[in-house]
Design a protein around this motif. Structure first.
Motif, PDB file in Angstrom:
ATOM      1  N   ALA A  72       0.973  -1.245   0.186  1.00 20.85           N
ATOM      2  CA  ALA A  72      -0.191   0.052   0.062  1.00 20.85           C
ATOM      3  C   ALA A  72       0.805   1.282   0.097  1.00 20.85           C
ATOM      4  O   ALA A  72       0.484   2.273   0.650  1.00 20.85           O
ATOM      5  CB  ALA A  72      -1.052   0.045   1.262  1.00 20.85           C
ATOM      6  N   VAL A 120      -3.484   0.661  -5.370  1.00 13.29           N
ATOM      7  CA  VAL A 120      -5.072   1.130  -5.489  1.00 13.29           C
ATOM      8  C   VAL A 120      -5.144   1.040  -7.210  1.00 13.29           C
ATOM      9  O   VAL A 120      -4.421   1.543  -7.892  1.00 13.29           O
ATOM     10  CB  VAL A 120      -5.422   2.376  -5.074  1.00 13.29           C
ATOM     11  N   HIS A 165      -7.200  -3.663  -5.975  1.00 15.00           N
ATOM     12  CA  HIS A 165      -5.838  -3.352  -5.830  1.00 15.00           C
ATOM     13  C   HIS A 165      -5.021  -4.129  -6.862  1.00 15.00           C
ATOM     14  O   HIS A 165      -5.585  -5.237  -7.437  1.00 15.00           O
ATOM     15  CB  HIS A 165      -5.169  -3.680  -4.158  1.00 15.00           C
TER      16      HIS A 165
END
Length: 291
Positions: free
Chosen positions: A133, A163, A277
């Motif tokens: 992330a 993302v 993702h």
């Protein structure tokens, strides 16, 4: 990237999302990663003993990536946990696994700092660079610098949970698409002079690594959230809608009403969410003298 420019994440939020992150990460990338790591020569420690894998976790947060990955790789392993936040480093360092997939020891040290400080020379002897992330929070220049350092060192890279710019909520709502578009624009915003890549980060990273001769594998890693994850859905909704509203203030009061509706559905157990993702594994050519 200066430490003061990096977003800070509350440990509570990182803890809340850890189970969903673990379920989402793409296990298909582990086999080619293990094959590459097994082909690398063992590094010798200062006393001449075999050091095993040296793994750097960039932007480690509370250490969830290390807790997920260390037990899925054979050891021995030495993890270096990088983050600019000393509180997060304290959490991460205290909770790393102590044994690898084959029962060999896992050790961890912490290093306060940013990935912008790492060069190919700094990565010499590193078996793997990983992050979770993080990629979508970088600029194009930072992605290029990361690729240059890792490829220059011949070091594999596993970048999880970037993302993808796609969200699906069930049941649907007429405002879903507009909120999603505004959120994606917010992810691509210019923040303190830094033009963030947001959902464009994976494409930028693939291009950066492939241009330098690396083999790149990409797999989807979506959150699939239902009533069991209602606390995570509620917190995610607040952040998702809040970012969209911040990007497009003209969405108020529609965004406020939308958030209220969605939170009510979540509390009733009637809302399912898929947040898409992407995981990326880059395998540079080994540098001269390595496997």
């Amino acid at each position: 990237m200066n430490a003061s420019d990096r977003p800070r994440f509350a440990p509570d939020w990182l803890e809340l999302r850890e189970r969903a992150d673990a379920a989402a990460r793409a296990p298909e990338l582990l086999r080619p990663l293990r094959e590459r790591l097994s082909a690398q020569p063992a590094e010798a420690g200062p006393d001449g003993s075999t050091q095993g894998l040296v793994i750097r976790d960039l932007g480690c947060g509370t250490g969830s990536m290390g807790r997920w990955l260390a037990v899925r790789l054979p050891g021995p392993q030495h993890w270096i946990l990088h983050d600019h936040d000393p509180l997060l480093l304290e959490h991460a360092g205290a909770r790393m696994p102590v044994t690898a997939a084959d029962g060999t020891p896992v050790e961890a040290t912490t290093a306060r700092g940013d990935l912008a400080d790492l060069s190919a020379a700094d990565l010499a002897g590193t078996s793997l660079v990983t992050a979770s992330a993080l990629l979508d929070l970088l600029t194009r220049e930072e992605v290029e610098d990361l690729a240059e350092a890792c490829v220059g060192a011949g070091c594999p890279v596993l970048l999880a949970l970037s993302v993808a710019g796609r969200v699906e909520l069930t049941p649907s709502d007429p405002l879903d698409a507009e909120i999603a578009e505004a959120f994606n624009d917010h992810q691509r915003r210019t923040d303190q002079g830094r033009a963030l890549l947001g959902p464009d980060a994976i494409a930028a990273a693939v291009a950066a690594f492939e241009r330098r001769g690396a083999t790149v594998l990409v797999r989807s890693s979506p959150w699939r959230l239902g009533c069991v994850e209602s606390a995570l859905i509620a917190e995610w909704l607040r952040g998702w809608v809040g970012a969209a509203h911040a990007q497009r203030p003209e969405l108020a009061p529609e965004a406020v009403a939308y958030l209220r509706r969605r939170l009510e559905e979540c509390a009733a157990g009637d809302l399912n969410v898929e947040v898409y993702h992407t995981d990326l594994l880059a395998l540079p050519r080994p540098v001269s003298g390595s496997a």
